[in-house]
Scaffold this motif. Structure first.
Motif, short mmCIF file in Angstrom:
data_model
loop_
_atom_site.label_atom_id
_atom_site.label_comp_id
_atom_site.label_asym_id
_atom_site.label_seq_id
_atom_site.Cartn_x
_atom_site.Cartn_y
_atom_site.Cartn_z
N LEU A 51 58.40 9.85 16.65
CA LEU A 51 58.29 10.84 17.41
C LEU A 51 57.42 12.05 17.01
N ASP A 88 65.06 12.76 26.73
CA ASP A 88 65.79 11.99 25.92
C ASP A 88 66.52 10.52 26.25
N ILE A 113 63.39 7.98 26.39
CA ILE A 113 63.28 7.42 25.05
C ILE A 113 64.25 6.37 24.51
N CYS A 167 63.56 2.47 24.14
CA CYS A 167 63.79 1.87 22.63
C CYS A 167 64.69 0.78 23.06
N THR A 225 56.16 8.51 20.65
CA THR A 225 56.28 9.46 21.85
C THR A 225 56.61 11.04 21.55
#
Length: 147
Positions: free
Chosen positions: A67, A50, A53, A57, A16
């Motif tokens: 990243l 954020d 992500i 995850c 990502t």
């Protein structure tokens, strides 16, 4: 496969960028590289908040989080993202690396990699670095050397 040898399964990898980075070619490169090494990749794409992500995850439970930054804000955003990832107990030990253009002044800040490692990253691969270093890291992780 030779008799008596157990083949390790492929790693599950999340690739990502961060919230301000709209670049995608780097993600495609990383996805292809990791797939070439035999791993499964979920590419979250560009400009990923954020919270997304962290949520993805948590859902995917990857063996590795990668990243990537091209816009030069990787250092600042990476510190924020790694704090959010490490705040989740289930992601606290997930190997996580960052790479690319991490600062707007290029890779001439010798303290930046150590600061990112101290913040919780397991590897830092700044622009101009060797792709082979990243491959070596992934191979070591896959073989269990980094666990």
């Amino acid at each position: 496969m030779e008799q008596g040898k157990v083949e390790k399964s492929a790693l599950e990898v999340v690739v990502t960028t961060m919230a301000s980075d709209s670049h995608t070619w780097n993600l495609v490169f990383l996805q292809l590289l990791l797939e070439e090494l035999g791993h499964r990749v979920t590419n979250l794409g560009a400009c990923v908040p954020d919270e997304l992500i962290v949520a993805e995850c948590r859902r995917i439970e990857p063996d590795l989080i990668v990243l990537s930054s091209v816009n030069g804000h990787g250092y600042q955003e990476g510190l924020r993202v790694i704090a959010a990832l490490r705040a989740r107990p289930e992601l606290r030990r997930t190997p996580t690396v960052i790479g690319g253009k991490l600062g707007i002044a290029g890779s001439n800040d010798p303290g930046r990699p150590q600061a990112l490692l101290t913040a919780g990253f397991d590897g830092v691969f700044e622009e101009g670095g060797s792709v082979e270093e990243f491959r070596t890291f992934v191979r070591a992780l896959h073989s269990g050397v980094l666990l």
